[in-house]
Design a protein around this motif. Sequence first.
Motif, short mmCIF file in Angstrom:
data_model
loop_
_atom_site.label_atom_id
_atom_site.label_comp_id
_atom_site.label_asym_id
_atom_site.label_seq_id
_atom_site.Cartn_x
_atom_site.Cartn_y
_atom_site.Cartn_z
N LEU A 70 0.85 -1.18 0.00
CA LEU A 70 0.00 0.00 0.00
C LEU A 70 0.89 1.23 0.00
CD1 LEU A 70 -2.56 -1.08 2.76
CD2 LEU A 70 -2.88 -1.22 0.28
N ASP A 71 0.44 2.31 -0.67
CA ASP A 71 1.22 3.53 -0.64
C ASP A 71 1.04 4.23 0.70
OD1 ASP A 71 -1.22 4.90 -0.69
OD2 ASP A 71 -1.12 5.26 -2.86
N ALA A 72 1.77 5.32 0.90
CA ALA A 72 1.77 6.00 2.20
C ALA A 72 0.39 6.48 2.59
CB ALA A 72 2.76 7.17 2.17
N ASP A 73 -0.38 7.01 1.61
CA ASP A 73 -1.72 7.52 1.93
C ASP A 73 -2.65 6.40 2.35
OD1 ASP A 73 -0.92 10.08 1.34
OD2 ASP A 73 -1.64 10.01 -0.74
N ALA A 74 -2.56 5.25 1.66
CA ALA A 74 -3.42 4.13 2.00
C ALA A 74 -3.06 3.57 3.37
CB ALA A 74 -3.31 3.03 0.93
N VAL A 75 -1.78 3.52 3.68
CA VAL A 75 -1.36 3.05 4.99
C VAL A 75 -1.87 3.98 6.08
CG1 VAL A 75 0.64 2.69 6.50
CG2 VAL A 75 0.67 1.80 4.18
N ALA A 76 -1.76 5.30 5.82
CA ALA A 76 -2.27 6.26 6.80
C ALA A 76 -3.77 6.10 6.99
CB ALA A 76 -1.94 7.69 6.35
N ALA A 77 -4.47 5.85 5.89
CA ALA A 77 -5.92 5.64 5.98
C ALA A 77 -6.23 4.39 6.79
CB ALA A 77 -6.52 5.53 4.58
N ALA A 78 -5.46 3.33 6.58
CA ALA A 78 -5.67 2.10 7.33
C ALA A 78 -5.42 2.33 8.82
CB ALA A 78 -4.75 1.01 6.81
N GLU A 79 -4.38 3.09 9.14
CA GLU A 79 -4.08 3.36 10.54
C GLU A 79 -5.22 4.12 11.21
OE1 GLU A 79 -0.33 5.37 9.84
OE2 GLU A 79 0.72 3.77 10.90
N ASP A 80 -5.84 5.03 10.44
CA ASP A 80 -6.92 5.85 11.01
C ASP A 80 -8.28 5.18 10.91
OD1 ASP A 80 -5.01 7.74 11.50
OD2 ASP A 80 -5.45 8.93 9.70
N GLY A 108 -21.87 -2.90 -1.01
CA GLY A 108 -22.10 -4.32 -1.24
C GLY A 108 -21.17 -4.93 -2.25
N GLY A 109 -20.29 -4.11 -2.90
CA GLY A 109 -19.32 -4.64 -3.85
C GLY A 109 -18.30 -5.53 -3.15
N SER A 110 -17.48 -6.22 -3.95
CA SER A 110 -16.51 -7.16 -3.36
C SER A 110 -15.53 -6.45 -2.46
CB SER A 110 -15.78 -7.92 -4.47
OG SER A 110 -15.13 -7.03 -5.35
N ALA A 111 -15.10 -5.25 -2.85
CA ALA A 111 -14.17 -4.50 -2.00
C ALA A 111 -14.84 -4.14 -0.69
CB ALA A 111 -13.67 -3.25 -2.72
N GLU A 112 -16.14 -3.79 -0.77
CA GLU A 112 -16.88 -3.44 0.45
C GLU A 112 -16.99 -4.63 1.39
OE1 GLU A 112 -19.02 -1.05 3.03
OE2 GLU A 112 -18.22 -0.38 1.10
N ARG A 113 -17.28 -5.82 0.83
CA ARG A 113 -17.43 -7.02 1.66
C ARG A 113 -16.09 -7.44 2.27
NH1 ARG A 113 -20.46 -8.52 -2.81
NH2 ARG A 113 -18.85 -10.00 -3.47
N LEU A 114 -15.03 -7.17 1.56
CA LEU A 114 -13.72 -7.55 2.06
C LEU A 114 -13.16 -6.56 3.09
CD1 LEU A 114 -11.97 -8.62 -1.28
CD2 LEU A 114 -12.48 -10.12 0.66
N PHE A 115 -13.86 -5.46 3.27
CA PHE A 115 -13.28 -4.37 4.05
C PHE A 115 -12.85 -4.78 5.46
CE2 PHE A 115 -13.70 -0.97 7.14
CZ PHE A 115 -12.80 -0.04 6.63
N ASP A 116 -13.76 -5.38 6.23
CA ASP A 116 -13.45 -5.64 7.65
C ASP A 116 -12.23 -6.55 7.84
OD1 ASP A 116 -15.36 -3.96 8.67
OD2 ASP A 116 -16.93 -5.50 8.60
N PRO A 117 -12.18 -7.76 7.18
CA PRO A 117 -10.98 -8.58 7.39
C PRO A 117 -9.72 -7.96 6.80
CG PRO A 117 -12.42 -9.57 5.73
CD PRO A 117 -13.20 -8.48 6.37
N LEU A 118 -9.88 -7.26 5.66
CA LEU A 118 -8.69 -6.68 5.05
C LEU A 118 -8.23 -5.43 5.80
CD1 LEU A 118 -9.31 -7.13 1.23
CD2 LEU A 118 -7.73 -8.36 2.71
N LEU A 119 -9.16 -4.75 6.45
CA LEU A 119 -8.74 -3.59 7.24
C LEU A 119 -7.82 -4.04 8.38
CD1 LEU A 119 -8.81 -0.62 7.95
CD2 LEU A 119 -10.90 -1.03 9.26
N ALA A 120 -8.16 -5.19 8.98
CA ALA A 120 -7.30 -5.71 10.04
C ALA A 120 -5.90 -6.01 9.50
CB ALA A 120 -7.93 -6.96 10.65
N GLU A 121 -5.85 -6.63 8.30
CA GLU A 121 -4.55 -6.91 7.70
C GLU A 121 -3.83 -5.62 7.31
OE1 GLU A 121 -4.38 -9.79 4.63
OE2 GLU A 121 -5.77 -11.18 5.60
N ALA A 122 -4.60 -4.63 6.83
CA ALA A 122 -3.99 -3.36 6.46
C ALA A 122 -3.39 -2.67 7.67
CB ALA A 122 -5.02 -2.45 5.79
N ARG A 123 -4.08 -2.77 8.80
CA ARG A 123 -3.54 -2.17 10.03
C ARG A 123 -2.25 -2.87 10.45
NH1 ARG A 123 -9.35 -1.63 13.06
NH2 ARG A 123 -9.78 0.56 12.51
#
Length: 347
Positions: A250-260, A281-296
């Motif tokens: 992830l780029d710096a902005d995406a990492v910062a977004a994940a942290e916040d 309801g899109g695939s990215a939306e459904r993946l958000f919660d588990p992937l947010l944890a990984e992004a953090r």
Amino acid sequence: MSHRQSAPHRQDRDRDDAPDWEGVRLHVVSGKGGTGKTTVAAALALALASEGRRTLLVEVEGRQGIAQLFETEALPYEERRIAAGPGGGEVFALAIDPELALLDYLEMFYKLGRAGKALKKMGAVDFATTVAPGLRDVLLTGKACEAVRRKGPDGRRVYDAVVMDAPPTGRITRFLNVNDEVAGLARIGPVHNQAQAVMRVLKSPETAVHLVTLLEEMPVQETVDGVAELRAAQLPVGGVVVNMVRPALLDADAVAAAEDGRRAEVVRALSAAGLGGTRRGGSAERLFDPLLAEAREHAERVALEHLQRAEIAALGLPGYELGMQGEGIDLAGLYRLAGSLRKQGAA
């Protein structure tokens, strides 16, 4: 020599720049266990064996790691050609056996001949290296230093460079500082003279001790401590190789977004990575919660790696980064690492 002061990651070098270690003939490679120092030593030997140059890769720990990397049979106590370098160079390898090195030493200075073989059968070699462990290191380092100084019939050095796969960082200063180790055992005579000859090479501008690390707290701290010990012993410190660097996903902005925890921005970043639309309801939306944890988790790792890079940069040494090669490393991967080291100016 052009020992440049730089932080790690030097992919943007000019091709016309001189190599960082021009004039260095003995490259000692150390690092904390698990950092891949043997792999880095092998890649450096390949990198140095370019444009018709000859390098010798020396192993001193008896693990036969070099043979495994180059997919060849176990190395004997003799120099053997194991690979071709870019542009017609050659890589030779040697696994130093302390017992055989001691017999060489006894033959060289005392002309024991067959008596030396008898001593081996009697266990005198084990006795000598046990009672005087410093002598073992004199023999191991001495063999490498002899290869550095050796000349052929034409008067030219047999090897353009010698690379030693050395003991881990925690033992490297004592291993190299053999003069101090044998000072109490022999103040005059062949052993003393041999130790002095070894130290003249090890403390000369022809030698550089490179340290391999990972972007993790313990290996970096051991590297920092190792550099301090080498400097205190007046041994020539080389560069720092950061091995097994993982790509930034992830780029710096995406990492910062994940942290916040900014949901919309992370979803857009996931979509940009090809993981589906941004609509509710899109695939990215459904993946958000588990992937947010990984992004953090990724953001935390990136932040920690940034701190470790700062620690390494504070050493003021030339630095290099080698990417993660996946599960294990094959011969093709070794050549890729060698190419990376050359591109960054290590050879």
